[in-house]
Design a protein around this motif. Structure first.
Motif, PDB file in Angstrom:
ATOM      1  N   GLU A 228      -5.191   3.987   4.438  1.00 39.99           N
ATOM      2  CA  GLU A 228      -3.848   4.340   4.897  1.00 39.99           C
ATOM      3  C   GLU A 228      -3.923   5.424   5.970  1.00 39.99           C
ATOM      4  O   GLU A 228      -4.693   6.381   5.846  1.00 39.99           O
ATOM      5  CB  GLU A 228      -3.001   4.835   3.731  1.00 39.99           C
TER       6      GLU A 228
ATOM      7  N   ASP B 203      -1.733   8.205   7.561  1.00 39.97           N
ATOM      8  CA  ASP B 203      -0.516   9.000   7.372  1.00 39.97           C
ATOM      9  C   ASP B 203      -0.282   9.813   8.646  1.00 39.97           C
ATOM     10  O   ASP B 203      -0.888  10.863   8.846  1.00 39.97           O
ATOM     11  CB  ASP B 203      -0.688   9.913   6.162  1.00 39.97           C
TER      12      ASP B 203
ATOM     13  N   ASN C  90      -0.110  -1.896  10.940  1.00 35.35           N
ATOM     14  CA  ASN C  90       0.726  -1.844   9.739  1.00 35.35           C
ATOM     15  C   ASN C  90       0.372  -0.666   8.840  1.00 35.35           C
ATOM     16  O   ASN C  90       0.352  -0.782   7.604  1.00 35.35           O
ATOM     17  CB  ASN C  90       0.625  -3.155   8.956  1.00 35.35           C
ATOM     18  N   GLY C  91       0.058   0.470   9.481  1.00 38.71           N
ATOM     19  CA  GLY C  91      -0.167   1.698   8.733  1.00 38.71           C
ATOM     20  C   GLY C  91      -1.525   1.833   8.087  1.00 38.71           C
ATOM     21  O   GLY C  91      -1.745   2.763   7.307  1.00 38.71           O
ATOM     22  N   HIS C  92      -2.450   0.912   8.380  1.00 39.51           N
ATOM     23  CA  HIS C  92      -3.786   0.977   7.788  1.00 39.51           C
ATOM     24  C   HIS C  92      -4.852   0.740   8.857  1.00 39.51           C
ATOM     25  O   HIS C  92      -4.600   0.068   9.862  1.00 39.51           O
ATOM     26  CB  HIS C  92      -3.940  -0.054   6.667  1.00 39.51           C
TER      27      HIS C  92
ATOM     28  N   THR D 208      -7.892  11.693   4.458  1.00 44.74           N
ATOM     29  CA  THR D 208      -7.061  10.808   3.651  1.00 44.74           C
ATOM     30  C   THR D 208      -7.926   9.858   2.829  1.00 44.74           C
ATOM     31  O   THR D 208      -7.667   9.630   1.633  1.00 44.74           O
ATOM     32  CB  THR D 208      -6.107  10.007   4.547  1.00 44.74           C
TER      33      THR D 208
ATOM     34  N   LYS E 259      -8.370   9.940  -1.393  1.00 47.11           N
ATOM     35  CA  LYS E 259      -8.112   8.754  -2.204  1.00 47.11           C
ATOM     36  C   LYS E 259      -9.263   8.506  -3.165  1.00 47.11           C
ATOM     37  O   LYS E 259      -9.071   8.001  -4.275  1.00 47.11           O
ATOM     38  CB  LYS E 259      -7.887   7.533  -1.312  1.00 47.11           C
TER      39      LYS E 259
ATOM     40  N   ASN F 108     -11.613   1.995  -0.944  1.00 50.92           N
ATOM     41  CA  ASN F 108     -10.508   1.075  -1.281  1.00 50.92           C
ATOM     42  C   ASN F 108     -10.323   0.945  -2.790  1.00 50.92           C
ATOM     43  O   ASN F 108     -11.150   1.354  -3.565  1.00 50.92           O
ATOM     44  CB  ASN F 108     -10.780  -0.310  -0.671  1.00 50.92           C
TER      45      ASN F 108
END
Length: 368
Positions: A34, A36, A71-73, A142, A146, A368
């Motif tokens: 992701e 951000d 798409n934000g990734h 980020t 995760k 992931n």
């Protein structure tokens, strides 16, 4: 000239201080992470100057991600980030462009580029180029968060003012400290440390001088076994990255140079059984690294940050065209201390190196 760092996850920097834009390309990074954009903007704001303690050049740091994100990734393809320059006053450098500023790269850059270098604001050597490091680092942070890995930096010392050191054994306490300092614009742990350090900085500013200090970085929950013996060690990769930052002039891991004052009995880290069947050490003098590999303990290191070389006080130099000695009093907009702003750069660079080390040993699916 080499502007790329990393073996598996590689970052390449480009641009000049007073050019139209600066930026970075991150290649080899995992897909599906992701991105951000609000967090990237927040990290860039922490590098931005604030008040009289720092330079009056305040760039907006509006950035554009032009590839590698959809798409934000992340897509797994090269990520290119561009940051426009706007608040430039290039005329400040015209009259003194042939005078080698003490402790700057002017002299060596003039030699290497045969006089064709972009001298405005230090060109490609400028600390301005650390902005894209922070932007790229935000993406890496980020991914690490995760996976449960925390990275943070605080100001351990500025002049005679000191902060309390990071906890180096207990992951939970250290993680809380990291979250605390990473949430602050002035990264210190102890109440009152910011005021004392600010007074030190203000004093040298009034004198037309500058000041340096020591920053401390810590990493929690890093998997054991990353790195390599000899070449490609965790210390070697981190040291290479940190010493690539112009203001950093020294680095030590764990007890560092303090090992000269202890014996093996007091300096060794003894092993013990930890929670959840993990093997731990009772102390962490080695900074979470044995034989060049991470050992599962927090990775902790200190960096020495030099005083900002651009100062208003007169200094002796040489005219690079005539070879004659002259006096130079640097005018323009400069930081009396870069130690606050460089902290987020070191955190970001650490995150980039860790992603490279993880990619080299573990699957990209780790994130992931």
């Amino acid at each position: 000239m080499n502007n790329t760092i990393g073996r598996n996850v590689r970052m390449t920097l480009f641009g000049e201080s007073h050019g139209s834009a600066i930026g970075a390309v991150l290649d080899g990074f995992a897909a599906g992470v992701e991105v951000d954009e609000a967090f990237i903007a927040r990290q860039l704001s922490r590098r931005r100057p604030q008040g009289s303690k720092e330079t009056a050049r305040v760039e907006r740091d509006d950035y554009r991600i032009v590839s590698g994100v959809f798409n934000g990734h992340t897509t797994g393809e090269p990520i290119c980030i561009i940051i426009e320059n706007g608040d430039c006053r290039s005329a400040d450098y015209e009259q003194t462009r042939l005078l080698a500023r003490p402790s700057h790269a002017d002299f060596v850059s003039h030699l290497v580029h045969n006089g064709y270098e972009d001298y405005r604001g230090g060109g490609h050597f400028s600390g301005r180029i650390t902005a894209p490091i922070v932007a790229v680092g935000a993406i890496c942070l980020t991914a690490l968060r995760k996976a449960g890995i925390e990275v943070g930096t605080h100001i351990l010392r500025c002049g005679n003012a000191c902060d309390t050191p990071f906890e180096t054994v207990d992951d939970e306490v250290l993680s809380a400290q990291i979250r605390e300092v990473e949430g602050k614009d002035f990264p210190v742990i102890m109440d009152g440390a910011e005021k004392e350090m600010s007074l030190e900085i203000e004093q040298v500013r009034r004198e037309g001088d500058s000041i340096g200090g020591i920053i401390q970085t810590a990493v929690t929950n890093l998997p054991a076994g990353l790195g390599a013996p000899w070449f490609g060690s965790v210390e070697g990769e981190l040291a290479n990255a940190m010493l690539s930052i112009g203001g950093v002039k020294g680095i030590e891991f764990g007890l560092g140079f303090g090992f000269a004052d202890v014996t093996g009995k007091s300096g060794n880290d003894c092993f013990a059984a930890g929670r959840n069947d993990r093997i731990r050490t009772t102390t962490n003098h080695n900074g979470g690294i044995n034989g060049g590999l991470s050992n599962g303990m927090p990775v902790v290191f200190n960096c020495a940050v030099k005083p900002t070389p651009s100062i208003a006080a007169p200094q002796q130099t040489v005219n690079m065209e005539t070879g004659e000695e002259e006096m130079l009093a640097i005018k323009g907009r400069h930081d009396p201390a870069i130690i606050r702003r460089i902290s987020i750069v070191v955190t970001s660079m650490t995150a980039i190196v860790l992603c490279d080390l993880i990619r080299g040993r573990l699957s990209n699916n780790f994130f992931n």
